[in-house]
Design a protein around this motif. Sequence first.
Motif, short mmCIF file in Angstrom:
data_model
loop_
_atom_site.label_atom_id
_atom_site.label_comp_id
_atom_site.label_asym_id
_atom_site.label_seq_id
_atom_site.Cartn_x
_atom_site.Cartn_y
_atom_site.Cartn_z
N LEU A 16 11.80 -10.73 0.23
CA LEU A 16 11.65 -9.47 0.97
C LEU A 16 11.60 -8.26 0.04
O LEU A 16 11.07 -7.21 0.42
CB LEU A 16 12.79 -9.30 1.97
N SER A 17 12.13 -8.38 -1.18
CA SER A 17 12.16 -7.23 -2.08
C SER A 17 10.76 -6.78 -2.48
O SER A 17 10.58 -5.63 -2.88
CB SER A 17 12.99 -7.55 -3.33
N GLY A 18 9.77 -7.64 -2.35
CA GLY A 18 8.39 -7.26 -2.65
C GLY A 18 7.67 -6.63 -1.48
O GLY A 18 6.49 -6.29 -1.58
N CYS A 19 8.36 -6.46 -0.34
CA CYS A 19 7.74 -5.91 0.87
C CYS A 19 8.17 -4.46 1.07
O CYS A 19 9.22 -4.03 0.56
CB CYS A 19 8.17 -6.72 2.09
N ASP A 20 7.38 -3.72 1.82
CA ASP A 20 7.72 -2.36 2.20
C ASP A 20 8.95 -2.42 3.12
O ASP A 20 8.90 -3.06 4.17
CB ASP A 20 6.53 -1.72 2.92
N GLY A 21 10.02 -1.76 2.74
CA GLY A 21 11.27 -1.80 3.50
C GLY A 21 11.20 -1.18 4.87
O GLY A 21 12.10 -1.36 5.69
N LYS A 22 10.14 -0.45 5.19
CA LYS A 22 10.01 0.19 6.49
C LYS A 22 9.20 -0.66 7.48
O LYS A 22 9.06 -0.30 8.64
CB LYS A 22 9.37 1.56 6.34
#
Length: 96
Positions: A15-21
């Motif tokens: 998930l760290s490679g994804c946009d957090g929003k």
Amino acid sequence: MAHTEMTVEDLIDLLSGCDGKQPVRLAMNPFFPMAHRLDQVVQATDETGQPVVYLAEGRDADTQLGHLPPEVAVALAWQAPVHAPPHRPRRTACGS
């Protein structure tokens, strides 16, 4: 063949490679792929006594969002890519 489960660390790393929003959705059932909203994260102990983390869908009627987009099912290898049939000339009304 031993099955290894994804850990919380693995999930955080992915998930760290994804946009957090961006919203998070759960893809379920490879034979009838559907998308669901996630609602809860619960830490518990499974039937063998091992600590586990469960990601749960909501209980609202609109939690199941509908069919999984085909490109997601293909990316998950749940479906093969579908290609349009080859173009054929149309027949005319008189059969020629």
